[in-house]
Design an enzyme around this catalytic site. Sequence first.
Site, short mmCIF file in Angstrom:
data_model
loop_
_atom_site.label_atom_id
_atom_site.label_comp_id
_atom_site.label_asym_id
_atom_site.label_seq_id
_atom_site.Cartn_x
_atom_site.Cartn_y
_atom_site.Cartn_z
N SER A 116 2.12 -1.50 1.16
CA SER A 116 1.55 -2.52 0.27
C SER A 116 2.02 -2.32 -1.17
O SER A 116 1.67 -1.33 -1.81
CB SER A 116 0.02 -2.43 0.37
OG SER A 116 -0.59 -2.91 -0.79
N1 LIG Z 1 -4.45 -10.23 -6.06
C1 LIG Z 1 -4.23 -8.94 -5.47
C2 LIG Z 1 -3.41 -9.14 -4.22
C3 LIG Z 1 -3.32 -7.90 -3.35
C4 LIG Z 1 -2.66 -8.20 -2.04
O1 LIG Z 1 -2.15 -9.31 -1.80
N2 LIG Z 1 -2.67 -7.22 -1.14
C5 LIG Z 1 -2.14 -7.43 0.19
C6 LIG Z 1 -1.40 -6.20 0.67
S1 LIG Z 1 0.04 -5.91 -0.33
C7 LIG Z 1 -3.32 -7.68 1.12
O2 LIG Z 1 -3.81 -6.78 1.75
N3 LIG Z 1 -3.77 -8.92 1.14
C8 LIG Z 1 -4.89 -9.36 1.93
C9 LIG Z 1 -5.35 -10.72 1.49
O3 LIG Z 1 -4.84 -11.24 0.49
O4 LIG Z 1 -6.24 -11.26 2.16
C10 LIG Z 1 -3.53 -8.02 -6.48
O5 LIG Z 1 -3.05 -8.51 -7.51
O6 LIG Z 1 -3.48 -6.81 -6.27
#
Ligand SMILES: N[C@@H](CCC(=O)N[C@@H](CS)C(=O)NCC(=O)O)C(=O)O
Length: 227
Positions: free
Chosen positions: A15
């Site tokens: 991730s």
């Molecule tokens: N808005 C969050 C996004 C984080 C994200 O998209 N994480 C991914 C893995 S890299 C995830 O697990 N997403 C699940 C989801 O969006 O439901 C950030 O800026 O950190």
Amino acid sequence: MTSRKVVELFYDVVSPYSWLGFEVMCRYRNVWNIDLKLRPAFLGGIMHGAGNKPPGLVPNKFAYMTKDLNRLAEYFSVPLQSPADPFEVMFQKGSLAAMRFVAAVQEKEKDGEKVVNVSRELWRRIWSEDKDITEPASLSEAAVKAGLSESEIKELLAMSTSTQVKEKLKSTTQAALDYGAFGFPMIVCHVDGKPEMFFGSDRFELMAHCIGEKWLGPQPSKSAAKL
Ligand SMILES: N[C@@H](CCC(=O)N[C@@H](CS)C(=O)NCC(=O)O)C(=O)O
């Protein structure tokens, strides 16, 4: 000084947003009055257990994420660069072997910095250098860069396929699901005996507010120097 608040960081090196969250929390662990607990876990198990699906599978989200990650890499000063084939890297090759290896490092090594360094080297391989993290030789190269000895690495590779380490990774993943995880990074702040869960690497300001600390931007040492 009041007692340090326990902050758990659940992450997986597959991730890219977890890499950002990890570097920021490592920068803040000596700035905020917190006891940072690293909780390496398996994002595939979170997706499955929470009935979620990776945002990268929705074409418009995928296009947005690619742009978003470029901007964030610069903002957070993390050398993040998308691999040539993110689908292969994230969804075909995955991170199970790598996260079992990190779990083994955490199980064996008393020195918590080794978990930090090995995790960072694995992120660097997959999310900066477009290199494999599934083969034992790849894990070994990352561990050498992280400063582990040949004999330590040999033992850790063997441990990483043991039932004990597989169960450790499973139980950390289950702990994240029990807190309500549906993706990573997930940060759990223990405030007045209550766990407060934050998803993503874009909630630091709110998190700081909840734990009674100040958000000084992505590079707190630079901001502090300017004050
Ligand atoms: N808005 C969050 C996004 C984080 C994200 O998209 N994480 C991914 C893995 S890299 C995830 O697990 N997403 C699940 C989801 O969006 O439901 C950030 O800026 O950190």
